[in-house]
Structure formats: C-alpha cells, structure tokens
Write a protein that holds these residues in place. Structure first.
Motif, PDB file in Angstrom:
ATOM      1  N   LYS A 199       0.840  -1.133   0.056  1.00  0.00           N
ATOM      2  CA  LYS A 199      -0.124  -0.144  -0.119  1.00  0.00           C
ATOM      3  C   LYS A 199       0.883   1.120  -0.030  1.00  0.00           C
ATOM      4  O   LYS A 199       0.650   2.111  -0.657  1.00  0.00           O
ATOM      5  CB  LYS A 199      -1.071  -0.121   1.284  1.00  0.00           C
ATOM      6  CG  LYS A 199      -2.114  -1.120   1.157  1.00  0.00           C
ATOM      7  CD  LYS A 199      -2.738  -1.115   2.265  1.00  0.00           C
ATOM      8  CE  LYS A 199      -3.996  -2.397   2.560  1.00  0.00           C
ATOM      9  NZ  LYS A 199      -4.601  -2.148   3.735  1.00  0.00           N
ATOM     10  N   ILE A 200       2.087   1.437   0.568  1.00  0.00           N
ATOM     11  CA  ILE A 200       3.074   2.279   0.762  1.00  0.00           C
ATOM     12  C   ILE A 200       3.551   2.515  -0.691  1.00  0.00           C
ATOM     13  O   ILE A 200       3.898   3.644  -1.243  1.00  0.00           O
ATOM     14  CB  ILE A 200       4.061   2.216   1.898  1.00  0.00           C
ATOM     15  CG1 ILE A 200       3.465   2.025   3.194  1.00  0.00           C
ATOM     16  CG2 ILE A 200       4.979   3.170   1.748  1.00  0.00           C
ATOM     17  CD1 ILE A 200       4.420   1.959   4.293  1.00  0.00           C
ATOM     18  N   ILE A 201       3.959   1.365  -1.339  1.00  0.00           N
ATOM     19  CA  ILE A 201       4.523   1.639  -2.592  1.00  0.00           C
ATOM     20  C   ILE A 201       3.616   2.086  -3.488  1.00  0.00           C
ATOM     21  O   ILE A 201       4.015   2.950  -4.474  1.00  0.00           O
ATOM     22  CB  ILE A 201       4.961   0.149  -2.937  1.00  0.00           C
ATOM     23  CG1 ILE A 201       6.066  -0.407  -1.988  1.00  0.00           C
ATOM     24  CG2 ILE A 201       5.503   0.111  -4.462  1.00  0.00           C
ATOM     25  CD1 ILE A 201       6.409  -1.677  -2.276  1.00  0.00           C
ATOM     26  N   LEU A 202       2.311   1.735  -3.448  1.00  0.00           N
ATOM     27  CA  LEU A 202       1.158   2.143  -4.408  1.00  0.00           C
ATOM     28  C   LEU A 202       0.910   3.576  -4.297  1.00  0.00           C
ATOM     29  O   LEU A 202       0.843   4.374  -5.469  1.00  0.00           O
ATOM     30  CB  LEU A 202      -0.083   1.523  -4.154  1.00  0.00           C
ATOM     31  CG  LEU A 202      -1.346   1.860  -4.939  1.00  0.00           C
ATOM     32  CD1 LEU A 202      -0.823   1.356  -6.503  1.00  0.00           C
ATOM     33  CD2 LEU A 202      -2.534   0.722  -4.608  1.00  0.00           C
ATOM     34  N   LYS A 203       1.051   4.222  -3.088  1.00  0.00           N
ATOM     35  CA  LYS A 203       0.991   5.590  -2.921  1.00  0.00           C
ATOM     36  C   LYS A 203       2.036   6.324  -3.452  1.00  0.00           C
ATOM     37  O   LYS A 203       1.872   7.305  -4.184  1.00  0.00           O
ATOM     38  CB  LYS A 203       0.791   6.038  -1.324  1.00  0.00           C
ATOM     39  CG  LYS A 203      -0.627   5.450  -0.906  1.00  0.00           C
ATOM     40  CD  LYS A 203      -0.622   5.838   0.610  1.00  0.00           C
ATOM     41  CE  LYS A 203      -2.099   5.368   1.414  1.00  0.00           C
ATOM     42  NZ  LYS A 203      -1.994   5.689   2.808  1.00  0.00           N
ATOM     43  N   VAL A 204       3.014   5.639  -3.234  1.00  0.00           N
ATOM     44  CA  VAL A 204       4.505   6.346  -3.870  1.00  0.00           C
ATOM     45  C   VAL A 204       4.330   6.373  -5.382  1.00  0.00           C
ATOM     46  O   VAL A 204       4.616   7.374  -6.054  1.00  0.00           O
ATOM     47  CB  VAL A 204       5.539   5.809  -3.489  1.00  0.00           C
ATOM     48  CG1 VAL A 204       7.079   6.244  -4.018  1.00  0.00           C
ATOM     49  CG2 VAL A 204       5.760   5.937  -1.674  1.00  0.00           C
ATOM     50  N   GLY A 205       3.927   5.253  -5.917  1.00  0.00           N
ATOM     51  CA  GLY A 205       3.860   5.225  -7.360  1.00  0.00           C
ATOM     52  C   GLY A 205       2.765   6.089  -8.077  1.00  0.00           C
ATOM     53  O   GLY A 205       3.066   6.700  -9.094  1.00  0.00           O
ATOM     54  N   ALA A 206       1.851   6.328  -7.256  1.00  0.00           N
ATOM     55  CA  ALA A 206       0.828   7.294  -7.842  1.00  0.00           C
ATOM     56  C   ALA A 206       1.318   8.641  -7.926  1.00  0.00           C
ATOM     57  O   ALA A 206       1.165   9.399  -9.014  1.00  0.00           O
ATOM     58  CB  ALA A 206      -0.498   7.441  -6.807  1.00  0.00           C
ATOM     59  N   VAL A 207       2.239   9.206  -7.194  1.00  0.00           N
ATOM     60  CA  VAL A 207       3.096  10.213  -7.160  1.00  0.00           C
ATOM     61  C   VAL A 207       4.050  10.458  -8.287  1.00  0.00           C
ATOM     62  O   VAL A 207       4.079  11.429  -9.096  1.00  0.00           O
ATOM     63  CB  VAL A 207       3.741  10.777  -5.911  1.00  0.00           C
ATOM     64  CG1 VAL A 207       4.448  11.934  -5.832  1.00  0.00           C
ATOM     65  CG2 VAL A 207       2.638  10.766  -4.776  1.00  0.00           C
ATOM     66  N   VAL A 208       4.518   9.194  -8.291  1.00  0.00           N
ATOM     67  CA  VAL A 208       5.847   9.149  -9.387  1.00  0.00           C
ATOM     68  C   VAL A 208       4.966   8.969 -10.870  1.00  0.00           C
ATOM     69  O   VAL A 208       5.550   9.519 -11.962  1.00  0.00           O
ATOM     70  CB  VAL A 208       6.531   7.576  -9.191  1.00  0.00           C
ATOM     71  CG1 VAL A 208       7.408   7.490 -10.428  1.00  0.00           C
ATOM     72  CG2 VAL A 208       7.482   7.632  -8.011  1.00  0.00           C
ATOM     73  N   GLY A 209       3.649   8.409 -10.872  1.00  0.00           N
ATOM     74  CA  GLY A 209       2.939   8.403 -12.373  1.00  0.00           C
ATOM     75  C   GLY A 209       2.605   9.866 -12.551  1.00  0.00           C
ATOM     76  O   GLY A 209       2.857  10.286 -13.991  1.00  0.00           O
ATOM     77  N   GLY A 210       2.351  10.875 -11.871  1.00  0.00           N
ATOM     78  CA  GLY A 210       2.064  12.193 -11.955  1.00  0.00           C
ATOM     79  C   GLY A 210       3.427  12.765 -12.428  1.00  0.00           C
ATOM     80  O   GLY A 210       3.247  13.531 -13.622  1.00  0.00           O
ATOM     81  N   VAL A 211       4.349  12.594 -11.903  1.00  0.00           N
ATOM     82  CA  VAL A 211       5.513  13.339 -12.449  1.00  0.00           C
ATOM     83  C   VAL A 211       5.908  12.778 -13.609  1.00  0.00           C
ATOM     84  O   VAL A 211       6.406  13.578 -14.773  1.00  0.00           O
ATOM     85  CB  VAL A 211       6.662  13.032 -11.509  1.00  0.00           C
ATOM     86  CG1 VAL A 211       8.075  13.522 -11.904  1.00  0.00           C
ATOM     87  CG2 VAL A 211       6.323  13.791  -9.954  1.00  0.00           C
ATOM     88  N   LEU A 212       5.987  11.537 -14.009  1.00  0.00           N
ATOM     89  CA  LEU A 212       6.137  10.624 -15.243  1.00  0.00           C
ATOM     90  C   LEU A 212       5.428  11.431 -16.439  1.00  0.00           C
ATOM     91  O   LEU A 212       5.803  11.714 -17.425  1.00  0.00           O
ATOM     92  CB  LEU A 212       5.868   9.243 -15.034  1.00  0.00           C
ATOM     93  CG  LEU A 212       6.316   8.438 -16.426  1.00  0.00           C
ATOM     94  CD1 LEU A 212       7.455   8.765 -16.694  1.00  0.00           C
ATOM     95  CD2 LEU A 212       5.990   6.935 -16.356  1.00  0.00           C
ATOM     96  N   LEU A 213       4.281  11.660 -16.211  1.00  0.00           N
ATOM     97  CA  LEU A 213       3.256  12.134 -17.060  1.00  0.00           C
ATOM     98  C   LEU A 213       3.579  13.938 -17.396  1.00  0.00           C
ATOM     99  O   LEU A 213       3.890  13.914 -18.709  1.00  0.00           O
ATOM    100  CB  LEU A 213       1.836  12.215 -16.720  1.00  0.00           C
ATOM    101  CG  LEU A 213       1.137  10.911 -16.497  1.00  0.00           C
ATOM    102  CD1 LEU A 213      -0.408  11.112 -16.106  1.00  0.00           C
ATOM    103  CD2 LEU A 213       1.075   9.970 -17.824  1.00  0.00           C
ATOM    104  N   LEU A 214       4.132  14.444 -16.543  1.00  0.00           N
ATOM    105  CA  LEU A 214       4.678  15.806 -16.866  1.00  0.00           C
ATOM    106  C   LEU A 214       6.079  15.652 -17.546  1.00  0.00           C
ATOM    107  O   LEU A 214       6.043  16.482 -18.380  1.00  0.00           O
ATOM    108  CB  LEU A 214       4.853  16.301 -15.363  1.00  0.00           C
ATOM    109  CG  LEU A 214       5.321  18.108 -15.722  1.00  0.00           C
ATOM    110  CD1 LEU A 214       4.247  18.795 -16.330  1.00  0.00           C
ATOM    111  CD2 LEU A 214       5.398  18.529 -14.278  1.00  0.00           C
ATOM    112  N   VAL A 215       7.007  14.942 -17.080  1.00  0.00           N
ATOM    113  CA  VAL A 215       8.069  14.836 -17.758  1.00  0.00           C
ATOM    114  C   VAL A 215       8.291  14.272 -18.971  1.00  0.00           C
ATOM    115  O   VAL A 215       8.684  14.823 -19.926  1.00  0.00           O
ATOM    116  CB  VAL A 215       9.022  13.757 -17.058  1.00  0.00           C
ATOM    117  CG1 VAL A 215      10.454  13.544 -17.625  1.00  0.00           C
ATOM    118  CG2 VAL A 215       9.287  14.569 -15.636  1.00  0.00           C
ATOM    119  N   VAL A 216       7.355  13.199 -19.391  1.00  0.00           N
ATOM    120  CA  VAL A 216       7.195  12.701 -20.568  1.00  0.00           C
ATOM    121  C   VAL A 216       6.721  13.562 -21.646  1.00  0.00           C
ATOM    122  O   VAL A 216       6.891  13.767 -23.036  1.00  0.00           O
ATOM    123  CB  VAL A 216       6.272  11.280 -20.701  1.00  0.00           C
ATOM    124  CG1 VAL A 216       5.996  10.690 -22.106  1.00  0.00           C
ATOM    125  CG2 VAL A 216       7.294  10.299 -20.104  1.00  0.00           C
TER     126      VAL A 216
END
Length: 374
Positions: free
Chosen positions: A191-208
C-alpha cells in the motif's frame, strides 16, 4: 529527430560541418537519455501499480474474461472504425489519414493504468486489458490496417513494429508480476509502494509530455484539422467505450476502467510504426498528429480524474436523505413514545425513584426507542 535532420538540406544543423558533427550527436544523446529514464520510470510505475492487483481477482478476469472481451472490442473495433470515419469526414490527405488510422489501430497505453488508479477503477481489469490488447495487437493491427486501407492507394507498405510490441509487453508484464508478488507476500508494504507510485506516475506524465514536445519541436505545424481530430478522437474513445461497457451491463467501476482504456492509445508504438514505414519527408507531415493526440489524451484524462474527484467529494459530503415513508412511521412512533414517556414521568413525580436497575431500565426504554428511530 536525428534521421530527419541529417537527411534534410534545410535543416539548420547542416549549415556547417562543425554543427553537423556536434548537433545531431547531442540531440541523439538527449533522446537516448530520455528513452532510458522514461523506461526505468515506467518500469517502477508499473511495479507500483502491480502492488494494487489481487492475484485472485486477476485470475477471475482471466477465467471469465467478459470485461476483457468488451475492452478488446472497444480497442480494435470502435477505435479503428472511429479513425476511419474521422479521416473520411474531414477529407484528410492520404498521408494524414494513414497516421490517424494507425493511431486508431494501436493497443492501449500504460497511461490508462495511471488514470484508472486515480478514478478508483478496476486495476486488475485495467492491467489485464493493457496486456491482452498488446498481445492482440500482433495480429489485430495488420488485420485492421488491411481492412481499412485496401481501397486506398498506398505508395509503400506499412511495417508493423513487432519488436516494439514485444518490448512493450515485456516492460509491462515483468514489473507488474513483481508488484503482484509483493502485494501477495507483503500487503501492508504494498500500500505504501502504491501511494508512492501514484505520485511518480504524475511526475512521469509531466516529464514525458514536456520532454516529448521539446525533442520533437521541429515536427509541429499549424494544421488545424489534425489538431481538431487529435482533440476529439480520445474523447470519442472515452465516451463510446463507456457506453458500450454500460450496454453490456458492466459495473460502474468497470465502465470507468474500459472508458479510460479505450481512449488511451500507445503513442510510442504509433510513432515507431511511422518511423519504420515512411520517409523523412512524410514524417514531417505525420509526426504532429501522434504528439498532439498524446497531449490531448493526457489533458482529457486529467479532466476526467478531476471531475471524478469533485463528484466523489460532493457525494461524501452530501447529507443522507430520509425515506418519506420511514419519516412518517418514525414521527408517529416518536409521538406515541413521547406521550408514554411523559406519562411515566408524571407517575414518577408522585412515586419514589426506581428501586433497582431493572426499574430504571424500564423507565428509560421510551428514550431508547426514540433514539433508535432517529
């Protein structure tokens, strides 16, 4: 792109030998770094999203693949048909029409998994749909392109990027498999990894998005027709996917999932196919469509997520309404219990207090009935 720049005499990098030896190499290095970084981030993202997948639910989707079947029908039925109708309706040139059609025949992209998580969708269905559509693309992409282009006079054959499809499938399944294993063995940590991944996903969308626009800025042009199609195409995919899921009696959670999966296409696969099939002269005219489509599908997804979150908060804060029939019954019952309570109090006023806990409990029974009705 380096290939386009080196083959064009009008390219600024060809003005001198020094620029020719430095410029393209630097640009190619940036592309390589961007590709590696985005691949690593995407792998980590899919690993974190895999931590939300329940192996039992995933196996249930595989055993009874009704949701997957509806998603595949949307992906390789509705989207290619929509692309063909848009190309005909807007009377596009052949070089532009084929770019729109290739986009419609591509499988679902991993961006749909990110949006599905943010709208509380069925992550098991979303990831299984992405994987199944990628596998199905090995046969469905050539079939759809053949069916919709057999009446068109194409100057050259289309090359299906089988290698890119295989790489996409490997990059999807391996991280997700590790994520499923972590969720099975360590559910609290997942669950902790999933919450971190949600933030990483937002950053990834912006960077890409930003990096893709900067690296391919020379491919943009002012063709308003293609920009219009790239804007409405993902919207049509989201709406038709949701309606078809609704007509097939899918749950609301699955309807949201199928809708996002339908409108989100694999942009990288479309770009790779264009690079393998067409010359640099044609690519200049075709590259702006997949880039614009990727930008607008990102904007559409963010708007859908924002609308859902607003609706979710309003639904949570909205006071619950009482049933009118229950309100009348409760009102009559309250009246009777209140009068009985007053009578008890009047009798108690002229008599001693209850001698024991049992008498005290009987005296408070009317109050408990009133509270329970409330």
């Amino acid at each position: 792109m380096r290939a386009n720049c080196s083959s064009s005499s009008a390219c600024p990098a060809n003005s001198s030998e020094e620029e020719l030896t430095v410029g393209p190499e630097t640009h190619g290095s940036l592309e390589l770094v961007f590709t590696v970084v985005s691949a690593v981030m995407m792998g980590l993202l899919m690993f974190s999203l895999g931590c939300s997948v329940d192996i039992r639910k995933l196996w249930l989707h595989i055993r009874r693949p009704w949701g997957i079947a509806v998603g595949l029908l949307c992906q390789f039925g509705l989207m290619p048909l929509t692309a063909y109708l848009l190309a005909i309706s807007f009377s596009l040139k052949p070089v532009h029409a084929i770019a729109v059609l290739i986009m419609g025949c591509c499988p679902g992209g991993t961006i749909s998994n990110i949006f599905t998580f943010w709208v509380d969708g069925d992550m098991d269905l979303s990831i299984s749909m992405t994987a199944c559509s990628t596998v199905a693309a090995l046969g469905m992409m050539p079939l759809c392109l053949y069916l919709y282009t057999w009446s068109w006079d194409l100057a050259q054959n289309l090359t299906i990027p089988y290698q890119n499809i295989g790489i996409t499938l490997v990059c999807l399944t391996i991280p997700v498999t590790f994520g499923i294993y972590v969720n099975y063995r360590w559910p609290k940590q997942s669950k902790i990894i999933l919450k971190v991944g949600a933030v990483v996903g937002g950053v990834l969308l912006l960077v890409v998005t930003v990096a893709g626009v900067v690296l391919a800025k020379g491919s943009w042009n002012s063709d308003t027709t293609l920009l219009t199609i790239s804007f409405i195409f993902p919207l049509i995919g989201h709406v038709t996917g949701f309606l078809l899921a609704l007509l097939t009696h899918q749950s609301w959670q699955r309807c949201r999932t199928i809708s996002l999966e339908t409108g989100a296409q694999n942009i990288q696969m479309c770009i790779t196919m264009l690079q393998l099939s067409f010359t640099a002269e044609h690519l200049v005219q075709m590259f702006n469509f997949p880039l614009a489509y990727g930008l607008f599908q990102l904007v559409d997804g963010v708007l859908i997520v924002a609308a859902y979150q607003i609706y979710k908060r309003r639904l949570k804060n909205r006071p619950r309404k009482r049933n009118p029939d229950c309100a009348e019954v409760c009102h009559d019952k309250n009246s009777r219990e209140t009068s009985a309570f007053l009578e008890v109090n009047e009798e108690a006023a002229g008599t001693p207090a209850p001698s024991g806990p049992a008498d005290h409990h009987r005296a408070l029974e009317p109050i408990s009935h009133i509270v329970s009705c409330e």
